[in-house]
Enzyme design. Sequence first.
Site, PDB file in Angstrom:
ATOM      1  N   SER A 294       0.852  -1.173   0.000  1.00 58.62           N
ATOM      2  CA  SER A 294       0.000   0.000   0.000  1.00 58.62           C
ATOM      3  C   SER A 294       0.894   1.231   0.000  1.00 58.62           C
ATOM      4  O   SER A 294       2.038   1.178   0.459  1.00 58.62           O
ATOM      5  CB  SER A 294      -0.871  -0.007   1.255  1.00 58.62           C
TER       6      SER A 294
ATOM      7  N   TYR B  27      -1.153  -0.301  10.705  1.00 55.16           N
ATOM      8  CA  TYR B  27      -1.237  -0.607   9.276  1.00 55.16           C
ATOM      9  C   TYR B  27       0.008  -0.134   8.528  1.00 55.16           C
ATOM     10  O   TYR B  27       0.601  -0.881   7.748  1.00 55.16           O
ATOM     11  CB  TYR B  27      -2.500   0.028   8.664  1.00 55.16           C
TER      12      TYR B  27
END
Length: 158
Positions: free
Chosen positions: A140, A153
């Site tokens: 990501s 995350y």
Amino acid sequence: MNDFKGKVAAITGAGSGIGRALAVELARRGCNLSLSDINTENLDATAALASASSVKITTRTVDVADRAAMHAWADATATEHGKVNLVFNNAGVGGGLPIDETDTTRWRRVLDTNVWGTFLVTKLAVPMLAAGGRIINMSSVLGRFGVPGYTAYCASKH
């Protein structure tokens, strides 16, 4: 790899988002699929969408952080498809809270899925890959840039 016809792709996190789009596109290109996701309903919806392309599709509801379940999925994939050409480590847990509002259970869940799940799938995939096969680990943009409130995350994707 430009020709996907007759190849086999194993995709984690195939129930939604990038995993779903990847499954549908690979099926459209003639690639057989071994799909997994933690959410059975979403996984079934992806399989239904991909089945319009008349390729072999197998599904299994699994949590990538569950070692025994992942071994069973890998074994089933090898048995049902006979080979694996592509493995997409796509499963991931996102979301975020400020660090002072995040408990250790949430951090562990993110790391177990995004880090250990990726490691486990990769380790299981190596001996299964057909000659010239590939493992693709999805990340990501948050693996490159920290965002306030997404510490677990961002750390897991970095």
